[in-house]
Design a protein around this motif. Structure first.
Motif, mmCIF file in Angstrom:
data_model
loop_
_atom_site.group_PDB
_atom_site.id
_atom_site.type_symbol
_atom_site.label_atom_id
_atom_site.label_comp_id
_atom_site.label_asym_id
_atom_site.label_seq_id
_atom_site.Cartn_x
_atom_site.Cartn_y
_atom_site.Cartn_z
ATOM 1 N N ILE A 334 -11.192 -15.473 4.990
ATOM 2 C CA ILE A 334 -10.517 -14.605 4.252
ATOM 3 C C ILE A 334 -9.806 -14.978 2.996
ATOM 4 N N ALA A 335 -10.216 -14.525 1.810
ATOM 5 C CA ALA A 335 -9.759 -14.923 0.593
ATOM 6 C C ALA A 335 -8.411 -14.246 0.286
ATOM 7 N N SER A 336 -7.547 -14.924 -0.437
ATOM 8 C CA SER A 336 -6.331 -14.275 -0.806
ATOM 9 C C SER A 336 -6.662 -13.103 -1.809
ATOM 10 N N GLY A 337 -5.677 -12.066 -1.430
ATOM 11 C CA GLY A 337 -5.956 -10.850 -2.051
ATOM 12 C C GLY A 337 -7.024 -9.834 -1.406
ATOM 13 N N THR A 338 -7.566 -10.226 -0.521
ATOM 14 C CA THR A 338 -8.419 -9.521 0.301
ATOM 15 C C THR A 338 -7.890 -8.144 0.858
ATOM 16 N N PRO A 339 -8.392 -7.014 0.743
ATOM 17 C CA PRO A 339 -7.597 -5.862 1.429
ATOM 18 C C PRO A 339 -7.827 -6.002 2.960
ATOM 19 N N VAL A 340 -6.662 -5.693 3.563
ATOM 20 C CA VAL A 340 -6.756 -5.873 5.161
ATOM 21 C C VAL A 340 -6.307 -4.820 5.714
ATOM 22 N N GLY A 341 -5.957 -3.761 5.147
ATOM 23 C CA GLY A 341 -5.104 -2.702 5.842
ATOM 24 C C GLY A 341 -4.588 -1.865 4.787
ATOM 25 N N GLU A 342 -3.807 -0.741 5.353
ATOM 26 C CA GLU A 342 -2.654 -0.195 4.561
ATOM 27 C C GLU A 342 -1.529 0.139 4.972
ATOM 28 N N VAL A 343 -0.250 0.087 4.180
ATOM 29 C CA VAL A 343 0.962 0.645 4.629
ATOM 30 C C VAL A 343 0.875 2.081 4.476
ATOM 31 N N ILE A 344 1.511 2.921 5.313
ATOM 32 C CA ILE A 344 1.747 4.413 5.117
ATOM 33 C C ILE A 344 3.237 4.754 5.234
ATOM 34 N N VAL A 345 3.651 5.393 4.391
ATOM 35 C CA VAL A 345 5.112 5.730 4.285
ATOM 36 C C VAL A 345 4.919 7.700 4.788
ATOM 37 N N THR A 346 5.847 7.804 5.864
ATOM 38 C CA THR A 346 5.892 9.228 6.297
ATOM 39 C C THR A 346 7.277 9.626 5.812
ATOM 40 N N PHE A 347 7.505 10.986 5.824
ATOM 41 C CA PHE A 347 8.796 11.659 5.827
ATOM 42 C C PHE A 347 8.705 13.036 6.514
ATOM 43 N N ASP A 348 9.608 12.850 7.625
ATOM 44 C CA ASP A 348 9.502 14.077 8.557
ATOM 45 C C ASP A 348 8.329 14.362 8.815
ATOM 46 N N GLY A 349 7.587 13.411 9.404
ATOM 47 C CA GLY A 349 6.285 13.290 10.041
ATOM 48 C C GLY A 349 5.049 13.393 9.099
ATOM 49 N N ALA A 350 5.241 13.870 7.952
ATOM 50 C CA ALA A 350 4.201 13.960 6.995
ATOM 51 C C ALA A 350 3.948 12.818 5.981
ATOM 52 N N GLU A 351 2.787 12.471 5.964
ATOM 53 C CA GLU A 351 2.609 11.183 5.210
ATOM 54 C C GLU A 351 2.926 11.665 3.389
ATOM 55 N N ILE A 352 3.661 10.680 2.929
ATOM 56 C CA ILE A 352 4.019 10.851 1.493
ATOM 57 C C ILE A 352 3.357 9.719 0.556
ATOM 58 N N ASN A 353 3.035 8.583 1.105
ATOM 59 C CA ASN A 353 2.419 7.555 0.252
ATOM 60 C C ASN A 353 1.834 6.504 1.101
#
Length: 383
Positions: A334-353
């Motif tokens: 795995i090279a540095s900088g390779t996408p490996v997933g996502e960070v998901i932010v939610t507010f009151d159960g709904a995704e906001i970022n």
């Protein structure tokens, strides 16, 4: 893998100590403003705080010059032109109607002066001169404008000229023009400061910046007004209070005062009822993912860019975050900088970022023993 949700939630708690002492308050509806369409957006998170007809195609008038400025800034950044370059003023530029910086045909004017004449004085003549110098013709420059619009995701806009005088094929949406406005703030801070210049003198003629918010709100520092009879009165404004920056777009107001009142009302609404915070800086580890068959077992991962959250004031307790891996089992190399997933932010159960996670280090393929060991462990894990 370590328990992600607990780790992230605990880290969020330490970002803003004492925030739970605030008393949650109800968020009223956005103010009713006199405009055909509007949009209020948080610059850092991209969160929409208020909107009306934000995807309706409308005539942009001089808001077009925001895209003109962006294209010229990109050419400057690429080293294709320089601020000191002298531009020969054509008869077409000189004859262009509407607002002017009053260049003279056959004279030479620097790119920097033309930019100031376009930004501060809203000179249509300056816009044409810039377009011709950058691309050879107004028509070729419009192609550059449209190419950059597509790259920025402005899917409901089309440009035919650099100044915004009426054309049946010239249109934008409030959402789209906000995208290029934010791109200027983000990509070209060295040029963005010019949008707060109160006045500019050229050819012994001093003209004042038409943006009324520069005089009514000390936190405002841009961006551009626009007016034609068909478009009505328009204003894209930007203001920063503490660490929070908002962008508002107001299109199709009936009077100059109406557009100023609408812009200020939207700004005050956003700053009064919302807060925005940096949760995770770019390129800093938030977790480690297990990697199989590599020379290292754990890969530090972090967001590709800063992760912000914008939410109603006093309701931080309803904020949460989680990580999602792109694959159940990550395998070296795995090279540095390779996408490996996502960070998901939610507010009151709904995704906001939602932002990509990347590996913050490189992991090479392991030796024969490491590969064999992980192959055996993998068999047990899959059972």
């Amino acid at each position: 893998m370590k328990p992600v949700s607990k780790l992230l939630l605990l880290s969020l708690l330490f970002v803003l100590p004492g925030v739970f002492a605030q008393t949650p308050q109800a968020i009223p509806d956005p103010p009713a403003v006199a405009a055909k369409g509007y949009l209020l957006i948080d610059f850092n998170s991209g969160q929409i705080l208020a909107e009306k007809n934000a995807d309706e195609r409308l005539e942009p008038a001089s808001l077009t010059k925001i895209m003109t400025g962006y294209v010229v800034f990109r050419e400057l950044a690429a080293g294709k032109i320089a601020l000191g370059d002298q531009v020969l003023i054509s008869e077409r530029a000189w004859r262009t109607g509407g607002s002017k910086m009053f260049v003279e045909v056959g004279k030479q004017v620097s790119i920097q002066d033309l930019l100031m004449g376009m930004i501060v004085q809203s000179g249509n003549d300056a816009s044409v001169a810039l377009a011709e110098h950058v691309a050879g013709s107004v028509e070729a420059f419009a192609d550059l404008m449209n190419a950059n619009a597509q790259r920025l995701g402005m899917t409901n806009s089309h440009f035919t000229n650099p100044h915004g005088l009426p054309d049946p094929e010239l249109y934008i949406t409030a959402r789209d023009i906000a995208l290029v406005a934010m791109a200027i703030v983000r990509e070209f801070p060295e040029f963005y400061g010019w949008y707060s210049t109160r006045e500019f003198t050229f050819n012994e003629i001093t003209q004042h910046n038409r943006n009324p918010l520069l005089r009514r709100d000390e936190s405002a520092d841009g961006i551009k007004t626009g007016y034609t009879q068909a478009a009505g009165y328009c204003l894209v404004s930007s203001a920063k209070r503490n660490d929070m920056r908002l962008i508002s777009v107001v299109m199709g107001s009936p009077t100059p005062n109406a557009r100023a009142d609408a812009s200020l009302a939207l700004m005050n609404y956003g700053f009064r009822y919302y807060e925005s915070h940096l949760l995770y800086p770019a390129d800093e580890p938030v977790e480690s993912f297990r990697v199989w068959k590599g020379d290292q077992e754990w890969l530090p991962v972090g967001p590709v860019s800063d992760v912000f959250a914008t939410f109603p004031r006093g309701r931080y307790a309803e904020l949460a975050a989680r990580l999602e891996k792109a694959e159940a089992n990550l395998t070296a190399p795995i090279a540095s900088g390779t996408p490996v997933g996502e960070v998901i932010v939610t507010f009151d159960g709904a995704e906001i970022n939602r932002l990509p996670l990347i590996g913050l280090a490189g992991i090479e393929k392991g030796n024969l023993w490491q590969i064999a060991r992980d192959s055996v462990l993998g068999l047990f894990q899959s059972q």
